[in-house]
Scaffold this active site. Structure first.
Site, PDB file in Angstrom:
ATOM      1  N   ASP A   1       0.803  -1.220   0.000  1.00 57.89           N
ATOM      2  CA  ASP A   1       0.000   0.000   0.000  1.00 57.89           C
ATOM      3  C   ASP A   1       0.838   1.273   0.000  1.00 57.89           C
ATOM      4  O   ASP A   1       2.054   1.241   0.202  1.00 57.89           O
ATOM      5  CB  ASP A   1      -0.964  -0.003   1.202  1.00 57.89           C
ATOM      6  CG  ASP A   1      -0.323  -0.572   2.470  1.00 57.89           C
ATOM      7  OD1 ASP A   1       0.910  -0.521   2.601  1.00 57.89           O
ATOM      8  OD2 ASP A   1      -1.074  -1.071   3.324  1.00 57.89           O
TER       9      ASP A   1
ATOM     10  N   ASN B   1      -8.012  -3.556  14.071  1.00 60.10           N
ATOM     11  CA  ASN B   1      -9.371  -3.868  13.596  1.00 60.10           C
ATOM     12  C   ASN B   1      -9.365  -5.000  12.564  1.00 60.10           C
ATOM     13  O   ASN B   1     -10.349  -5.237  11.883  1.00 60.10           O
ATOM     14  CB  ASN B   1     -10.025  -2.616  12.995  1.00 60.10           C
ATOM     15  CG  ASN B   1      -9.252  -2.077  11.791  1.00 60.10           C
ATOM     16  OD1 ASN B   1      -8.278  -2.675  11.347  1.00 60.10           O
ATOM     17  ND2 ASN B   1      -9.715  -0.958  11.247  1.00 60.10           N
TER      18      ASN B   1
ATOM     19  N   HIS C   1      -7.438  -5.170   9.867  1.00 56.49           N
ATOM     20  CA  HIS C   1      -7.103  -4.836   8.471  1.00 56.49           C
ATOM     21  C   HIS C   1      -5.812  -5.527   8.047  1.00 56.49           C
ATOM     22  O   HIS C   1      -4.916  -5.768   8.854  1.00 56.49           O
ATOM     23  CB  HIS C   1      -7.076  -3.321   8.204  1.00 56.49           C
ATOM     24  CG  HIS C   1      -5.942  -2.557   8.775  1.00 56.49           C
ATOM     25  ND1 HIS C   1      -6.095  -1.334   9.397  1.00 56.49           N
ATOM     26  CD2 HIS C   1      -4.602  -2.809   8.809  1.00 56.49           C
ATOM     27  CE1 HIS C   1      -4.911  -0.880   9.781  1.00 56.49           C
ATOM     28  NE2 HIS C   1      -3.991  -1.766   9.440  1.00 56.49           N
TER      29      HIS C   1
ATOM     30  N   GLU D   1      -9.844  -2.195   5.086  1.00 59.71           N
ATOM     31  CA  GLU D   1     -10.510  -1.981   6.362  1.00 59.71           C
ATOM     32  C   GLU D   1     -11.735  -2.890   6.485  1.00 59.71           C
ATOM     33  O   GLU D   1     -12.185  -3.463   5.483  1.00 59.71           O
ATOM     34  CB  GLU D   1     -10.937  -0.502   6.458  1.00 59.71           C
ATOM     35  CG  GLU D   1      -9.789   0.501   6.394  1.00 59.71           C
ATOM     36  CD  GLU D   1      -8.929   0.547   7.661  1.00 59.71           C
ATOM     37  OE1 GLU D   1      -8.993  -0.391   8.493  1.00 59.71           O
ATOM     38  OE2 GLU D   1      -8.161   1.511   7.807  1.00 59.71           O
TER      39      GLU D   1
HETATM   40  C1  F6R Z   1       1.301  -1.611   6.063  1.00 59.58           C
HETATM   41  C2  F6R Z   1       0.078  -2.398   6.174  1.00 59.58           C
HETATM   42  C3  F6R Z   1      -0.745  -2.420   7.426  1.00 59.58           C
HETATM   43  C4  F6R Z   1       0.097  -2.739   8.667  1.00 59.58           C
HETATM   44  C5  F6R Z   1      -0.793  -2.706   9.916  1.00 59.58           C
HETATM   45  C6  F6R Z   1       0.004  -2.970  11.176  1.00 59.58           C
HETATM   46  O1  F6R Z   1       1.876  -1.782   4.785  1.00 59.58           O
HETATM   47  O2  F6R Z   1      -0.268  -3.007   5.218  1.00 59.58           O
HETATM   48  O3  F6R Z   1      -1.755  -3.385   7.280  1.00 59.58           O
HETATM   49  O4  F6R Z   1       0.684  -3.995   8.522  1.00 59.58           O
HETATM   50  O5  F6R Z   1      -1.414  -1.465  10.023  1.00 59.58           O
HETATM   51  O6  F6R Z   1       0.894  -1.908  11.367  1.00 59.58           O
HETATM   52  P1  F6R Z   1       2.039  -1.968  12.462  1.00 59.58           P
HETATM   53  O7  F6R Z   1       3.015  -2.993  12.033  1.00 59.58           O
HETATM   54  O8  F6R Z   1       2.639  -0.583  12.463  1.00 59.58           O
HETATM   55  O9  F6R Z   1       1.377  -2.315  13.763  1.00 59.58           O
END
Ligand code: F6R
Length: 241
Positions: A67, A136, A138, A143
Site C-alpha cells: 500500500d 481492527n 485490516h 478496512e
Molecule cells: C502496512 C500495512 C498495514 C500494517 C498494519 C500494522 O503496509 O499493510 O496493514 O501492517 O497497520 O501496522 P504496524 O506494524 O505498524 O502495527
C-alpha cells in the site's frame, strides 16, 4: 493456518527474515510482497545484516508493496516509498526498478490501481507475501467491510487506523485520509503468506483471527481460506491463544 510462537520480537523477525532469505536463495527471481509499519522493521534489519554478512543477493528479485498513502510524494519521509528505501532498499542490492509500490500521487488513481494490479499479474503473482495486522483486523489497508473479492483499490482509512498511524506524523490531521491498497483477492493469490504480530496490543486481533469466523467485518479472517499461511507471532501477541 500454521502458528509459530516466538519468545519475542527479535526471534519473530529472525524467523520471518530467514524464510525470505531461503526463498530468494532457492528462487533468485522470486517476487516478495512487503509491508510497512512498525512490525516488519526488524525483518528488514535482519535482511540487511544477512546481505552484508553473507552476500544474499536480490539482484534478480522483485518486490511489491501492499500500500501507499494518497497525496504524499515518494520523497516525503511519511510515504511508504521513503520508508522502504530507508528501511531496506537502499541497503541491499535490489535494483529500484524492480521494486513496485502504488503511486499515491497518480493523477488518475483508478488507472494507477489497474496498473499496479497488472504489474502483479505480469509477475505471475507474489511468491511470498509479508503481512502485518491492524487492531481492527485490516490487512494492507483493507478496512473492515472490504469485499473479499477486492482488487487493488483506493480506500478511505478508518479513523482508528489514522489514529494508530498518527505516531509517524506530526499530528493526526497530517495522516492522509486515503490510501491505495492491494485488494483482498490480490493478497489471497499470493502463493505463501506470512502474517507477523508482536506485542500485547495485537493479542485481541490475533485471537479473533484464530478463533473467530471468516467474515468481511474482520478482513484478516479471509486468511483462513488460504492454503499456505503462517502466523509468526511473539508470545505477547499470542497470549489469548
Ligand atoms: C502496512 C500495512 C498495514 C500494517 C498494519 C500494522 O503496509 O499493510 O496493514 O501492517 O497497520 O501496522 P504496524 O506494524 O505498524 O502495527
Amino acid at each position: 493456518m500454521n502458528i509459530i510462537k516466538t519468545e519475542n520480537y527479535d526471534e519473530m523477525s529472525n524467523m520471518a527474515a530467514n524464510k525470505i532469505i531461503e526463498m530468494v536463495r532457492t528462487n533468485p527471481k522470486a517476487t516478495i510482497g512487503l509491508a510497512t509499519g512498525s512490525t516488519p522493521k526488524g525483518v528488514y534489519k535482519k535482511l540487511i545484516e544477512d546481505h552484508k554478512a553473507n552476500g544474499t543477493t536480490y539482484k534478480q528479485a522483485t518486490t511489491v508493496n501492499l500500500d501507499e498513502y494518497v497525496g504524499i510524494s515518494r520523497n516525503d519521509p511519511h510515504s511508504y516509498h521513503f520508508f522502504m528505501r530507508e528501511q531496506l532498499f537502499s541497503h541491499i542490492d535490489i535494483p529500484l526498478e524492480q521494486t513496485y509500490i502504488p503511486d499515491g500521487m497518480a493523477k488518475d488513481l483508478q488507472l494507477e490501481c489497474s496498473r499496479f494490479e497488472s504489474v502483479i499479474q505480469d509477475l505471475d503473482g507474489v511468491d511470498l507475501q509479508l503481512l502485518g495486522i491492524g487492531h481492527n483486523g485490516h490487512i494492507g489497508f483493507n478496512e473492515p467491510g472490504t469485499s473479499f473479492e477486492s482488487r487493488t483499490h483506493v480506500v478511505t482509512l478508518a479513523e482508528s487506523t489514522r489514529k494508530a498511524n498518527a505516531r509517524f506524523f506530526p499530528s493526526i490531521e497530517d495522516v492522509p485520509a486515503r490510501a491505495i491498497t492491494m485488494g483482498i483477492a490480490t493478497i489471497m493469490e499470493s502463493k505463501e503468506i506470512i502474517l507477523l504480530a508482536s506485542g500485547s496490543s495485537k493479542a485481541e486481533a490475533i485471537a479473533r483471527l484464530v478463533n473467530g469466523e471468516v467474515n468481511e467485518n474482520f478482513p484478516a479472517s479471509v486468511l483462513k481460506l488460504h492454503k499456505n499461511v503462517t502466523i509468526i507471532a511473539d508470545k505477547d501477541a499470542l497470549q489469548f491463544i
